[in-house]
Design an enzyme around this catalytic site. Structure first.
Site, PDB file in Angstrom:
ATOM      1  N   LYS A   1     -33.918  25.647  46.871  1.00  9.77           N
ATOM      2  CA  LYS A   1     -34.940  26.516  46.277  1.00  9.77           C
ATOM      3  C   LYS A   1     -35.537  27.388  47.379  1.00  9.77           C
ATOM      4  O   LYS A   1     -36.066  26.880  48.378  1.00  9.77           O
ATOM      5  CB  LYS A   1     -36.030  25.616  45.677  1.00  9.77           C
ATOM      6  CG  LYS A   1     -36.504  26.022  44.296  1.00  9.77           C
ATOM      7  CD  LYS A   1     -37.504  24.977  43.827  1.00  9.77           C
ATOM      8  CE  LYS A   1     -38.093  25.294  42.505  1.00  9.77           C
ATOM      9  NZ  LYS A   1     -39.169  24.369  42.146  1.00  9.77           N
TER      10      LYS A   1
HETATM   11  O1  G3P Z   1     -41.514  23.872  39.685  1.00  7.87           O
HETATM   12  C1  G3P Z   1     -42.532  24.749  39.869  1.00  7.87           C
HETATM   13  C2  G3P Z   1     -43.410  25.058  38.679  1.00  7.87           C
HETATM   14  O2  G3P Z   1     -42.945  24.461  37.532  1.00  7.87           O
HETATM   15  C3  G3P Z   1     -44.865  24.842  39.001  1.00  7.87           C
HETATM   16  O3  G3P Z   1     -45.654  24.601  37.887  1.00  7.87           O
HETATM   17  O4  G3P Z   1     -47.724  23.724  36.907  1.00  7.87           O
HETATM   18  O5  G3P Z   1     -47.633  24.158  39.370  1.00  7.87           O
HETATM   19  O6  G3P Z   1     -47.694  26.055  37.753  1.00  7.87           O
HETATM   20  P1  G3P Z   1     -47.267  24.644  37.991  1.00  7.87           P
END
Ligand code: G3P
Length: 221
Positions: free
Chosen positions: A83
């Site tokens: 990533k």
């Molecule tokens: O994998 C990264 C992404 O899904 C992050 O999510 O909840 O931190 O905005 P969030």
């Protein structure tokens, strides 16, 4: 639509993997930090448990550092997808790693233009963060729709991985649009399993079975 779990929590990964629901995993530095402990152990364990793609993120911000970390991360398993962040260096690393046969997930995508550039750089996945767009009053799902249309127009092979999912309705919307993958926090996947009418229906079935048993002690399945 493929379902990935967006977590580094081994208990949740095992739980949903045992149900046959997981096509892959996405992690990031925040998710690894949340679990505490040695991230190396966690990454090693996750890549052993899951057969599908496991996204592990670089923490360097410049090209050579990303390449070095990408090579290290790939040693955790052949199913590792590196990533990289949506930056100029991240796209350069995406191109170089892809040329070496190492798949890349370009993360922190917030616009269609960014998604197009990541696809041009050879990304296997682009990760638009829909919840974080919703959080600031934009419509995250509109971004998924737009990227889907653009990728279709030009037959890009890059898969749309819907990230930053906040609730089950996001999943339904992503599926209706035809997104390739959704990556779900464990609590969202847990909520998708549930329906109050299922619980009521099961309770009634079992109560009726008990009634039948009370009429005849020899009753069994
Ligand atoms: O994998 C990264 C992404 O899904 C992050 O999510 O909840 O931190 O905005 P969030």
């Amino acid at each position: 639509m493929k379902i990935f779990l967006d977590t580094a929590n081994l208990e949740s990964i095992r739980k949903y993997n045992d149900m046959g629901l997981l096509d892959g995993i996405t992690t990031n530095p925040s998710l690894l930090s949340k679990e505490g402990g040695d991230p190396k152990k966690a990454m090693d364990e996750i890549t052993r448990i899951i057969k599908g793609d496991v996204s592990l993120e670089v923490v360097s911000t410049e090209f050579q550092g990303m390449m070095d970390e990408g090579h290290k991360l790939r040693k955790y398993g052949d199913n590792v997808v590196v990533k990289c962040p949506m930056t100029a260096d991240g796209l350069k690393a995406c191109k170089s790693l892809t040329n070496e046969g190492i798949p890349v997930n370009v993360t922190l995508i917030f616009s269609s233009n960014q998604a197009v550039l990541a696809a041009k750089a050879g990304a296997k996945y682009v990760s638009p963060f829909i919840g974080r767009l919703d959080d600031i009053g934009h419509n995250g799902m509109n971004l998924i729709r737009e990227i889907k249309d653009i990728f279709k127009n030009y037959s890009f092979k890059t898969q749309i991985l819907v990230a930053s999912v906040r609730h089950p309705l996001h999943v339904v919307e992503a599926a209706k649009i035809g997104a390739d993958v959704v990556t779900l926090p464990p609590d969202v996947l847990g909520k998708m399993l549930k329906h109050p009418l299922t619980d009521i229906g099961l309770k009634n079935f079992l109560a009726d079975w008990e009634k039948l048993k009370n009429t005849n002690q020899n009753i069994s399945i």
